[in-house]
Design an enzyme around this catalytic site. Structure first.
Site, short mmCIF file in Angstrom:
data_model
loop_
_atom_site.label_atom_id
_atom_site.label_comp_id
_atom_site.label_asym_id
_atom_site.label_seq_id
_atom_site.Cartn_x
_atom_site.Cartn_y
_atom_site.Cartn_z
N ASP A 245 0.83 -1.21 0.00
CA ASP A 245 0.00 0.00 0.00
C ASP A 245 0.87 1.26 0.00
O ASP A 245 1.99 1.25 0.51
CB ASP A 245 -0.92 -0.02 1.24
CG ASP A 245 -2.11 0.90 1.08
OD1 ASP A 245 -2.35 1.41 -0.04
OD2 ASP A 245 -2.81 1.13 2.08
N HIS B 75 2.70 3.42 -8.96
CA HIS B 75 2.44 2.00 -9.21
C HIS B 75 3.62 1.36 -9.97
O HIS B 75 4.01 0.23 -9.69
CB HIS B 75 1.14 1.81 -10.00
CG HIS B 75 -0.08 2.24 -9.23
ND1 HIS B 75 -0.28 1.87 -7.91
CD2 HIS B 75 -1.14 3.02 -9.57
CE1 HIS B 75 -1.43 2.41 -7.49
NE2 HIS B 75 -1.96 3.10 -8.47
N LEU C 247 10.03 -20.87 -4.68
CA LEU C 247 9.09 -19.98 -3.99
C LEU C 247 7.70 -20.04 -4.61
O LEU C 247 7.54 -19.97 -5.83
CB LEU C 247 9.62 -18.54 -4.07
CG LEU C 247 8.68 -17.46 -3.51
CD1 LEU C 247 8.60 -17.52 -1.99
CD2 LEU C 247 9.13 -16.07 -3.98
N GLY D 143 0.26 5.49 -4.34
CA GLY D 143 -0.33 6.78 -4.73
C GLY D 143 0.26 7.92 -3.91
O GLY D 143 0.66 8.97 -4.46
C1 IPE Z 1 -5.58 -2.69 -0.57
O1 IPE Z 1 -5.18 -1.37 -0.64
C2 IPE Z 1 -5.48 -3.33 -1.92
C3 IPE Z 1 -4.15 -3.47 -2.47
C4 IPE Z 1 -3.02 -3.14 -1.91
C5 IPE Z 1 -4.12 -4.06 -3.78
P1 IPE Z 1 -6.22 -0.17 -0.79
O2 IPE Z 1 -5.40 1.06 -0.79
O3 IPE Z 1 -7.09 -0.40 -1.95
O4 IPE Z 1 -7.08 -0.30 0.53
P2 IPE Z 1 -7.96 0.79 1.28
O5 IPE Z 1 -8.93 1.33 0.29
O6 IPE Z 1 -7.04 1.84 1.79
O7 IPE Z 1 -8.62 0.03 2.38
C1 IPE Z 2 -1.42 0.29 -3.38
O1 IPE Z 2 -1.19 1.66 -3.40
C2 IPE Z 2 -1.54 -0.30 -4.76
C3 IPE Z 2 -2.90 -0.73 -5.10
C4 IPE Z 2 -3.97 -0.60 -4.37
C5 IPE Z 2 -3.02 -1.41 -6.37
P1 IPE Z 2 -2.38 2.66 -3.43
O2 IPE Z 2 -2.75 2.95 -4.86
O3 IPE Z 2 -3.50 2.21 -2.60
O4 IPE Z 2 -1.72 3.96 -2.82
P2 IPE Z 2 -2.35 4.94 -1.75
O5 IPE Z 2 -2.85 4.11 -0.62
O6 IPE Z 2 -3.46 5.66 -2.44
O7 IPE Z 2 -1.23 5.84 -1.37
MG MG Z 3 -4.02 2.45 -0.65
#
Ligand code: IPE
Ligand code: IPE
Ligand code: MG
Length: 241
Positions: free
Chosen positions: A21, A38, A132, A24
């Site tokens: 996570d 990403h 793995l 973004g």
């Molecule tokens: C969870 O992250 C999904 C992935 C990492 C693929 P999100 O960023 O989508 O989760 P929320 O919305 O913060 O719970």
């Molecule tokens: C995790 O990073 C990647 C996916 C959910 C695919 P995010 O896209 O959720 O990044 P943040 O949480 O908005 O920073």
């Molecule tokens: Mg996220």
């Protein structure tokens, strides 16, 4: 750190799951579009896969795209899907050579055809590899997985292949996407968020949880080693004293 890692006698987790996570926010901090985050996130994955192989971790399960992520802007979904194909195209030879066995977790029927076919080809090609176990959760939601398992078992009962009283934990686990994998020992979530977001609810029943502040693109081998060191220090009691 890599020289003395893992420390002698440390009990490695058999199964590590990671909620990658913060891509973004990592990009936003740099004034860049989320898709850039990403892309860096995919790059961050490579040394982690490598380390798992080196350190004798049996299974690594990563959350790539959740059933809830379809609610994101169309362009971001397209960027993520594009990166998935790019990842396989660029890395499949090397992963195969390293003996990595790829499995997709999630409902691939709702994934665009190119992504689905690419993922299926990667699974087929590496199915018999003994290294793995790399599980990639794509269009994955744990509630959906559990409901699907219930439905599969109900169908088997209706077809006379099993009786309701035959449904035990083993039968239920066999109906999950993670069939045959050990339970999750260590769940790591990056970016400081402390929730499961519908990831591996059943499989994490006795997992150790570790939430680290780093955004996923900053999750290096060193950060991973530190997370494991914290895990080694945990007392896993499993209900005992
Ligand atoms: C969870 O992250 C999904 C992935 C990492 C693929 P999100 O960023 O989508 O989760 P929320 O919305 O913060 O719970
Ligand atoms: C995790 O990073 C990647 C996916 C959910 C695919 P995010 O896209 O959720 O990044 P943040 O949480 O908005 O920073
Ligand atoms: Mg996220």
């Amino acid at each position: 750190m890599s020289e003395e890692f893992p420390p002698k006698g440390a009990a490695m987790p058999r199964h590590v799951a990671i909620i990658m996570d913060g891509n973004g926010r990592w990009a936003k901090q740099r004034g860049m579009p989320r898709a850039y985050g990403h892309r860096q996130g995919v790059l961050a994955l490579e040394p982690i896969i490598e380390a798992c192989g080196e350190w004798g971790i049996e299974a690594l399960t990563i959350f790539a795209f959740s059933t809830e992520n379809w609610a994101r802007p169309k362009e971001e979904i397209a960027a993520l899907m594009g990166l998935i194909v790019e990842f396989f195209n660029k890395k499949i030879d090397e992963l195969d050579k390293k003996g990595v066995c790829i499995r997709m977790l999630g409902d691939l029927r709702q994934v665009p055809e190119l992504q689905r076919k690419t993922a299926e080809a990667a699974m087929a090609r590496t199915a018999h590899n003994a290294g793995l176990k790399l599980n990639i959760a794509l269009n994955y939601g744990s509630r959906q997985e559990i409901v699907r398992a219930a439905r599969l078992l109900a169908q088997k009962c209706r077809q006379g292949e099993m009786r309701p009283e035959d449904i035990d934990e083993n039968a239920f686990e066999d109906a999950l996407y993670t069939r045959g994998l050990p339970p999750v020992d260590l769940l790591i979530r990056t970016s400081g968020e402390e929730r499961l977001s519908n990831f591996l609810l059943y499989q994490c029943a006795y997992a150790e949880f570790l939430f680290v502040p780093e955004f996923w693109p900053d999750f290096t081998r060193e950060v991973f080693a530190r997370a494991l060191a914290t895990y080694f220090g945990r007392a896993r009691r499993f209900g005992k004293v």
